[in-house]
Write a protein that holds these residues in place. Sequence first.
Motif, mmCIF file in Angstrom:
data_model
loop_
_atom_site.group_PDB
_atom_site.id
_atom_site.type_symbol
_atom_site.label_atom_id
_atom_site.label_comp_id
_atom_site.label_asym_id
_atom_site.label_seq_id
_atom_site.Cartn_x
_atom_site.Cartn_y
_atom_site.Cartn_z
ATOM 1 N N TYR A 12 0.835 -1.206 0.000
ATOM 2 C CA TYR A 12 0.000 0.000 0.000
ATOM 3 C C TYR A 12 0.869 1.255 0.000
ATOM 4 N N GLN A 13 1.842 1.311 0.885
ATOM 5 C CA GLN A 13 2.706 2.488 0.966
ATOM 6 C C GLN A 13 3.500 2.678 -0.315
ATOM 7 N N ASN A 14 3.953 1.593 -0.917
ATOM 8 C CA ASN A 14 4.706 1.683 -2.162
ATOM 9 C C ASN A 14 3.840 2.247 -3.283
ATOM 10 N N LEU A 15 2.588 1.830 -3.343
ATOM 11 C CA LEU A 15 1.670 2.364 -4.351
ATOM 12 C C LEU A 15 1.473 3.867 -4.174
ATOM 13 N N ILE A 16 1.303 4.291 -2.928
ATOM 14 C CA ILE A 16 1.144 5.718 -2.641
ATOM 15 C C ILE A 16 2.410 6.478 -3.032
ATOM 16 N N ASP A 17 3.563 5.953 -2.634
ATOM 17 C CA ASP A 17 4.842 6.598 -2.946
ATOM 18 C C ASP A 17 5.086 6.674 -4.446
ATOM 19 N N ALA A 18 4.545 5.712 -5.197
ATOM 20 C CA ALA A 18 4.717 5.689 -6.649
ATOM 21 C C ALA A 18 3.730 6.610 -7.361
ATOM 22 N N GLY A 19 2.896 7.291 -6.589
ATOM 23 C CA GLY A 19 1.973 8.253 -7.187
ATOM 24 C C GLY A 19 0.708 7.643 -7.744
ATOM 25 N N CYS A 20 0.400 6.425 -7.338
ATOM 26 C CA CYS A 20 -0.836 5.794 -7.808
ATOM 27 C C CYS A 20 -2.030 6.528 -7.210
ATOM 28 N N ASP A 21 -3.037 6.773 -8.043
ATOM 29 C CA ASP A 21 -4.227 7.440 -7.531
ATOM 30 C C ASP A 21 -5.084 6.456 -6.739
ATOM 31 N N GLU A 22 -6.171 6.952 -6.195
ATOM 32 C CA GLU A 22 -7.023 6.130 -5.341
ATOM 33 C C GLU A 22 -7.592 4.922 -6.085
#
Length: 76
Positions: A12-22
């Motif tokens: 989850y944190q990696n997705l957020i850090d990679a700029g993935c939207d909601e």
Amino acid sequence: MTEAHDTYKSIYQNLIDAGCDESITEKCMLLVKEERIFDMLPILANHRKHLLDSVHKGQKQIDCLDYLIYSLKKQK
């Protein structure tokens, strides 16, 4: 159970850090919950392509500015 939870939080944190939207994040996390992690690969590859396209667009804009600055300095 703790290890699975840590993995879930890490993804989850990696997705957020990679700029993935909601939307992307929700799709991927659902796949993680369903233990279909490899089904995330096309989604992640598509996001990567969009990020790389924006990098290339930014680089072209920087090149244009650099040329304009060079041209203006040359006219001095």
